[in-house]
Write an enzyme that holds these catalytic residues in place. Structure first.
Site: not given
Lengths: 411, 370
Positions: A119, A361-362, A237, A122, A154
């Site tokens: 994929q 986390n944000e 995902e 990013s 990946s």
């Protein structure tokens, strides 16, 4: 649920359990050929694409069977890593959005373990804000030419195909000018380089595209509707990440740390931290179990998956702290061959990945705040602005922005 | 294990919430907490008689509803959500569970039925020197034979709902080991004094016994307190979890309407992310409570660990969330008029009711053999 359905599920579990016991390699090597062979065996046994429609080559079964598979498979370390993205994200997106021809071409070889997918979302300048991506798709004849860079990919080193997001129209606001394509990972102009992360390992890649051609049949979904396709894929995902229970090997579980305590001895503080770690680990397990029960009962977990993702990441940070109380200087320096200490090192150094990858986390807290609690969103300065007029990534000045943006129009 | 409430259990929750919406809003809670008894006797009667929920976990033959700990956790949650000042935890949880862990005997059976209906109120007088409710510590309270009965000498503190109780279940040491005794409120030599407390919605007392006549209860006192301690921890964690949920809801509501610098404060990540952490704490607390309550009913062997996990995890989370509630409300949250301080104070008294967080983690460590 009728007794008949319960019987059928019971039988499904029994057969599956026996199959797994007989077919999962005891000491997986982790290489790609082993994965291909195992995926083919899964397919032949009817465990590949459990919830995919039969018309797309799947088994056409429901979430109950998928759940049973997840539960039973959790006891094993299945050598399927190279197929997680294909089976978990790209494949389901093709099921949702692909043309009949795309489904015929891509799904059967994926289900049979013959072709690996990656994929390509990013970019160096687009992490949490994937829609700020800069990879260009410039129209050329009936197709497009791709130029740009992708990162944290990946599987790219052995992938046959990738699902890539590229900007087809920089004059539209950022979400509206993106298209998803299928790209042949061996196409001319495409280069894959390993990306060394902070553990020193290289489980990811950088992918550079320099004039890579894609055709009209390679569009997944619609032109300039790539964001909707990406949201579809990212929904899969979340299910993949939260539903996949890997055998934990990092040395940062309560069990591993309790063992460490038994070897090194525990002072009262370490014992206190260890008990607290157990409580946090256990309540997260119970939360995940409760989500599964609610899912089977028909309540989709939706954004609540973000709680598990966030809590899992924070749990690892807590475990790193606890480990220091137990291991002391042995967490800093150790004799060659001390595998326990080495595994603690890997766990410590890979913990930031859990707090960043798959949505930081944000970002998770933002999802919980916006979608579950219904808190007002942040003012969005990029809303309604043409992409070419935005600052994205780590540009530092308007001058730099305009010089970088100029070529985007493809003029 | 079942971690999702059944429709009947959800109906129970709705019925209790309806009652408390009508009879325990903020104004009534404040009236009750400022009253002489510290609770609303009329609401207590409605819970015991009209709804008949005080004996949810008591077998029918002892006058209870014969439901279970899952149902009682639902009740505890609703009472905690509304911050209801009441002798519920002391009487219908701590004492009832202790009695039910003792062998059948007339004095036990009679009192259990009276507590299940709410007709009488009891308090557990075990702690000395500020220990957790179920922890007698190195007890200095002595019981000696006197004719047909017993007399007790000693001091118990703090005793939850000790002042309002009609009867006390007192832990004292005899020549043949520790035992539990019933002491009537009017017994001679008994004095009760209200303690100052951080939590205005909860009353705690010091009890002095000076040659006070008592009735001995048969059975293993330590075992009964241990069993009741696990069950009490489940009810307490249910109360705390509901407090987390309510504190979060009120904070989120406020963050949506409070505008500063031209924006609702809930749109700022500093506030939004804090609210998200409250939500994550609530979801996990709720899961811990659902499991522990289920274990109390269906897998008693797993209960000690499940209850310890719930206690260790949930207690500190409630105080964190209540602290965040005051913080994100800003100035208004620091006023007496606003309810935020009631959550903050209840969270702290709840967190320490069954022992310090460190003591609870040490107990969990023991169960885990670490």
């Amino acid at each position: 649920m009728t007794t008949t359905a319960e019987d059928r599920l019971h039988e499904y579990r029994r057969t599956l359990r026996a199959w797994l016991a007989g077919h999962v390699p005891e000491n997986p090597t982790g290489d790609v050929e082993e994965a291909k062979a195992f995926q083919a065996a899964l397919h032949d046994a009817g465990y590949s694409g459990i919830t995919w429609p039969a018309g797309s080559g799947g088994q056409g079964l429901g979430p109950a069977e998928q759940q049973i598979f997840a539960e039973e498979a959790a006891a094993f370390e299945m050598p399927v890593r190279p197929f997680l993205i294909g089976m978990g994200m790209c494949g389901p997106t093709i099921v949702d959005l692909g043309t009949d021809e795309q489904k015929r071409r891509y799904l059967p070889p994926l289900l049979r373990g013959e072709e690996i997918w990656c994929q390509l979302f990013s970019e160096p300048g687009a992490g949490s804000d994937v829609a700020g991506l800069q990879c260009r798709a410039v129209a050329d004849g009936d197709g497009w030419v791709l130029t740009g860079a992708k990162v944290w990919t990946s599987n790219a080193q052995w992938a046959d195909y990738g699902a890539i997001l590229a900007r087809t129209d920089p004059d539209r606001p950022k979400h509206g000018g993106i298209t998803m394509f299928v790209v042949d990972m061996r196409a001319p102009g495409l280069t894959v380089r390993p990306l060394v992360d902070m553990t020193g390992g290289a489980p990811f890649n950088e992918v550079y595209l320099d004039g890579v051609r894609v055709g009209p049949d390679d569009v997944l979904g619609q032109v300039n509707a790539g964001w909707a396709a990406a949201v579809t894929m990212l929904g899969h995902e979340r299910v993949t990440i939260s539903g996949l229970r890997q055998k934990r090997s990092s040395g940062l579980t309560f069990e591993a740390l309790a063992d460490l305590g038994r070897r090194h001895g525990t002072d009262p503080v370490a014992r206190d931290r260890l008990a607290d770690l157990y409580a946090h680990q256990r309540v997260l397990e119970l939360f995940n179990a409760r989500m599964r029960q609610e899912t089977v009962a028909g309540a989709a977990p939706g954004s609540r998956g973000s709680v598990g993702k966030l809590a899992g990441a924070m749990l690892l940070r807590r475990a790193v702290d606890t480990a220091g109380h137990l291991a002391g200087a042995n967490m800093v320096a150790w004799e060659d061959g001390d595998t326990g200490a080495a595994s603690l090192e890997l766990g410590t150094n890979s913990t930031p990945a859990s707090n960043i990858a798959g949505g930081t986390n944000e970002i998770q807290r933002g999802i919980i705040g916006d979608r579950i609690l219904g808190l007002p969103r942040e003012p969005q300065v990029d809303r309604g602005v043409a992409f070419r007029d935005l600052t994205v990534g780590t540009q530092t000045s308007a001058a730099e922005t305009s010089s970088e943006q100029t070529p985007k129009g493809g003029s | 294990m079942d971690l999702v409430l059944t429709s009947e259990q959800q109906e129970l929750r709705a019925a209790v919430r309806d009652l408390l919406t009508d009879h325990a809003d903020s104004a009534r809670v404040r009236t009750a907490m400022d009253s002489d008894t510290g609770h609303d006797a009329e609401l207590w009667r409605r819970l015991g008689t009209d709804l008949g929920v005080l004996g949810l976990a008591v077998p029918e033959e002892l006058g209870g509803a014969g439901a279970g700990h899952v149902e009682r956790s639902v009740l505890a949650a609703e009472l905690g959500r509304a911050l209801v000042p009441s002798p519920f935890l002391a009487s219908a949880v701590f004492v009832l569970d202790t009695l039910l862990a003792l062998p059948a005997q007339p004095a036990r059976d009679e009192l259990a039925a009276a507590l299940a209906s709410g007709e009488r109120i009891a308090a557990l007088a075990v702690a000395e020197d500020g220990a957790g409710v179920f922890d007698p510590g190195p007890s200095a309270t002595r019981a000696t034979r006197s004719g047909d009965g017993w007399r007790i000498e000693g001091r118990k503190s703090p005793v939850l709902s000790g002042e309002v109780a009609d009867v006390l279940v007192v832990h004292a040491v005899t020549d043949d080991g520790p035992a539990l005794f019933l002491v009537e409120a009017g017994a001679s030599g008994l004095t009760r004094a209200r303690l100052a407390s951080i939590d205005p919605t909860r009353r705690l007392a010091r009890i002095d016994l000076a040659g006070t006549p008592a009735t001995r209860l048969d059975g293993d006192a330590a075992a009964a307190l241990s069993a009741a301690g696990d069950r009490g921890a489940v009810a307490l964690a249910a109360e705390q979890t509901a407090g987390i949920e309510r504190a979060m809801e009120l904070t989120v509501e406020y963050a949506k309407i409070r505008v500063q610098f031209g924006r609702p404060i809930g749109s700022y990540q500093a506030v939004k992310h804090g609210c998200a952490d409250m939500y994550a704490a609530w979801e996990q607390s709720e899961s811990a409570v659902r499991y522990a309550a289920w274990a109390a009913d269906h897998d008693p062997g797993a209960l000690p660990l499940a209850a310890a996990v719930a206690g260790v995890y949930v207690g500190p989370r409630y105080f964190e969330v209540a602290t965040g509630m005051v913080q994100y409300h800003g100035g208004i949250g620091y006023t007496w008029e606003h309810d935020a301080h009631l959550f903050y104070k209840r969270a702290k008294s709840d967190e320490l009711l069954l022992g310090t967080p460190g003591a609870q983690r040490a107990r969990l460590a023991g169960l885990l053999n670490i």
